[in-house]
Design a protein around this motif. Structure first.
Motif, mmCIF file in Angstrom:
data_model
loop_
_atom_site.group_PDB
_atom_site.id
_atom_site.type_symbol
_atom_site.label_atom_id
_atom_site.label_comp_id
_atom_site.label_asym_id
_atom_site.label_seq_id
_atom_site.Cartn_x
_atom_site.Cartn_y
_atom_site.Cartn_z
ATOM 1 N N LEU A 192 29.545 60.971 69.935
ATOM 2 C CA LEU A 192 30.737 60.569 70.688
ATOM 3 C C LEU A 192 30.707 59.080 71.057
ATOM 4 N N ASP A 193 29.529 58.570 71.424
ATOM 5 C CA ASP A 193 29.437 57.138 71.759
ATOM 6 C C ASP A 193 29.837 56.266 70.559
ATOM 7 N N LEU A 194 29.385 56.680 69.370
ATOM 8 C CA LEU A 194 29.745 55.893 68.178
ATOM 9 C C LEU A 194 31.237 55.985 67.883
ATOM 10 N N TYR A 205 21.433 65.085 79.702
ATOM 11 C CA TYR A 205 21.294 63.763 80.318
ATOM 12 C C TYR A 205 20.944 62.693 79.269
ATOM 13 N N MET A 206 21.168 61.433 79.640
ATOM 14 C CA MET A 206 20.750 60.296 78.798
ATOM 15 C C MET A 206 19.269 60.460 78.447
ATOM 16 N N GLY A 207 18.921 60.135 77.233
ATOM 17 C CA GLY A 207 17.510 60.161 76.855
ATOM 18 C C GLY A 207 16.959 61.555 76.592
ATOM 19 N N THR A 233 27.387 64.524 72.618
ATOM 20 C CA THR A 233 28.211 63.855 73.631
ATOM 21 C C THR A 233 27.363 62.846 74.412
ATOM 22 N N GLY A 234 28.008 62.025 75.214
ATOM 23 C CA GLY A 234 27.271 61.096 76.079
ATOM 24 C C GLY A 234 26.762 61.853 77.314
ATOM 25 N N GLY A 235 25.813 61.265 78.004
ATOM 26 C CA GLY A 235 25.224 61.932 79.164
ATOM 27 C C GLY A 235 26.226 62.242 80.273
ATOM 28 N N GLY A 236 27.338 61.497 80.316
ATOM 29 C CA GLY A 236 28.310 61.734 81.378
ATOM 30 C C GLY A 236 29.514 62.545 80.927
ATOM 31 N N THR A 237 29.638 62.774 79.633
ATOM 32 C CA THR A 237 30.865 63.415 79.116
ATOM 33 C C THR A 237 31.168 64.736 79.829
ATOM 34 N N GLU A 263 22.518 65.818 90.281
ATOM 35 C CA GLU A 263 23.971 65.945 90.449
ATOM 36 C C GLU A 263 24.634 66.473 89.181
ATOM 37 N N ARG A 264 24.129 66.024 88.047
ATOM 38 C CA ARG A 264 24.792 66.350 86.787
ATOM 39 C C ARG A 264 24.397 67.708 86.224
ATOM 40 N N LYS A 265 23.267 68.215 86.669
ATOM 41 C CA LYS A 265 22.759 69.460 86.088
ATOM 42 C C LYS A 265 23.752 70.615 86.239
ATOM 43 N N GLU A 281 37.453 53.186 83.296
ATOM 44 C CA GLU A 281 38.181 53.037 82.039
ATOM 45 C C GLU A 281 37.382 53.669 80.886
ATOM 46 N N PHE A 282 36.057 53.496 80.932
ATOM 47 C CA PHE A 282 35.214 54.110 79.899
ATOM 48 C C PHE A 282 35.426 55.626 79.877
ATOM 49 N N ARG A 283 35.495 56.247 81.072
ATOM 50 C CA ARG A 283 35.641 57.707 81.131
ATOM 51 C C ARG A 283 36.986 58.162 80.555
ATOM 52 N N ILE A 284 38.008 57.327 80.732
ATOM 53 C CA ILE A 284 39.334 57.668 80.183
ATOM 54 C C ILE A 284 39.287 57.610 78.654
ATOM 55 N N ASN A 338 20.504 49.359 76.493
ATOM 56 C CA ASN A 338 21.814 49.714 75.947
ATOM 57 C C ASN A 338 22.542 50.757 76.789
ATOM 58 N N ARG A 339 21.981 51.032 77.963
ATOM 59 C CA ARG A 339 22.618 52.041 78.823
ATOM 60 C C ARG A 339 23.124 51.346 80.089
ATOM 61 N N PRO A 340 24.416 51.029 80.085
ATOM 62 C CA PRO A 340 24.961 50.202 81.166
ATOM 63 C C PRO A 340 24.762 50.784 82.559
ATOM 64 N N LEU A 341 24.647 52.110 82.671
ATOM 65 C CA LEU A 341 24.469 52.683 84.009
ATOM 66 C C LEU A 341 23.075 52.410 84.564
ATOM 67 N N LEU A 342 22.148 52.071 83.672
ATOM 68 C CA LEU A 342 20.760 51.896 84.104
ATOM 69 C C LEU A 342 20.282 50.456 84.052
ATOM 70 N N SER A 387 31.195 47.558 71.788
ATOM 71 C CA SER A 387 30.020 48.358 72.124
ATOM 72 C C SER A 387 30.250 49.042 73.476
ATOM 73 N N ILE A 388 29.503 50.118 73.722
ATOM 74 C CA ILE A 388 29.622 50.829 75.004
ATOM 75 C C ILE A 388 29.343 49.852 76.149
ATOM 76 N N ARG A 389 28.319 49.035 75.952
ATOM 77 C CA ARG A 389 27.957 48.057 76.985
ATOM 78 C C ARG A 389 29.130 47.114 77.302
ATOM 79 N N GLY A 402 17.601 63.350 74.058
ATOM 80 C CA GLY A 402 17.387 63.548 72.616
ATOM 81 C C GLY A 402 18.559 64.279 71.969
ATOM 82 N N LYS A 403 19.771 64.106 72.534
ATOM 83 C CA LYS A 403 20.946 64.849 72.038
ATOM 84 C C LYS A 403 21.290 64.475 70.598
ATOM 85 N N SER A 404 21.204 63.169 70.287
ATOM 86 C CA SER A 404 21.607 62.761 68.937
ATOM 87 C C SER A 404 20.629 63.282 67.895
#
Ligand code: S3P
Length: 166
Positions: free
Chosen positions: A31-33, A8-10, A76-80, A138-140, A54-57, A116-120, A42-44, A12-14
């Motif tokens: 992946l975000d970079l 998930y976002m936050g 990867t990103g939290g949603g990848t 949901e994502r787990k 479109e971002f997911r594509i 910097n996290r557009p979903l939040l 920018s992702i935002r 500490g994946k990077s």
């Protein structure tokens, strides 16, 4: 070998990915970079101008371009992991790691750093805990498809990650 860090976002994946890559003497990619370099936005901005669909594509396209990389750790990103068959592709082409960070730690981190996290960023602060716990649940199920789960409770994950991967 190609290693994907999911979670998930936050979570500490990077920072986990950078440490792992350094200790294995691998390349590190975020992946975000890569998406930002590819789109020159920018992702935002991608979310603002084109929306999540479109971002997911774009995210998938950039992921596919790196599926044959060698000696590389990709954070990867939290949603990848949660869209299309991205998780299956990553499982097929590399070693996948679910960085399992406790929700309270994630929550605290995202509360401080969500601009910097557009979903939040558009969610009012008092609704944030509910949103995050719902989305996390949901994502787990997607993250749990990873081949290796690393418990990030004490944030001292490097030895465990290296043991699990080798
Ligand atoms: C997203 C997570 C972000 C980024 C985008 C969407 C998500 O990456 O890809 O904002 O859907 O969880 P991080 O997990 O690195 O914050």
């Amino acid at each position: 070998m190609l290693i994907f860090i999911t979670g998930y976002m936050g979570a500490g994946k990077s920072s986990a990915g950078i440490k792992l890559a350094r200790s294995l003497n691998y390349y590190f990619l975020d992946l975000d970079l890569l998406i930002e370099q590819f789109t020159e936005k920018s992702i935002r901005k991608i979310f603002e101008e084109s929306g999540e669909e479109e971002f997911r594509i774009i995210e998938r396209k950039v992921l596919l371009e790196h599926l044959k990389d060698e000696n590389t750790v990709i954070s990867t990103g939290g949603g990848t992991a949660c869209f299309f068959d991205n998780m299956e592709m990553m499982n097929k082409m590399g070693v996948t790691v679910f960085l399992d960070t406790p929700l309270d730690f994630i929550m605290e981190r995202l509360r401080k750093d969500r601009q910097n996290r557009p979903l939040l960023s558009a969610i009012p602060e008092h609704e944030l805990p509910g949103f995050i716990s719902r989305q996390y649940e949901e994502r787990k199920k997607y993250y749990s498809k990873a081949q290796i789960r690393i418990d990030n409770t004490d944030q001292k994950i490097l030895p465990g990650m290296i043991r699990a991967i080798k």
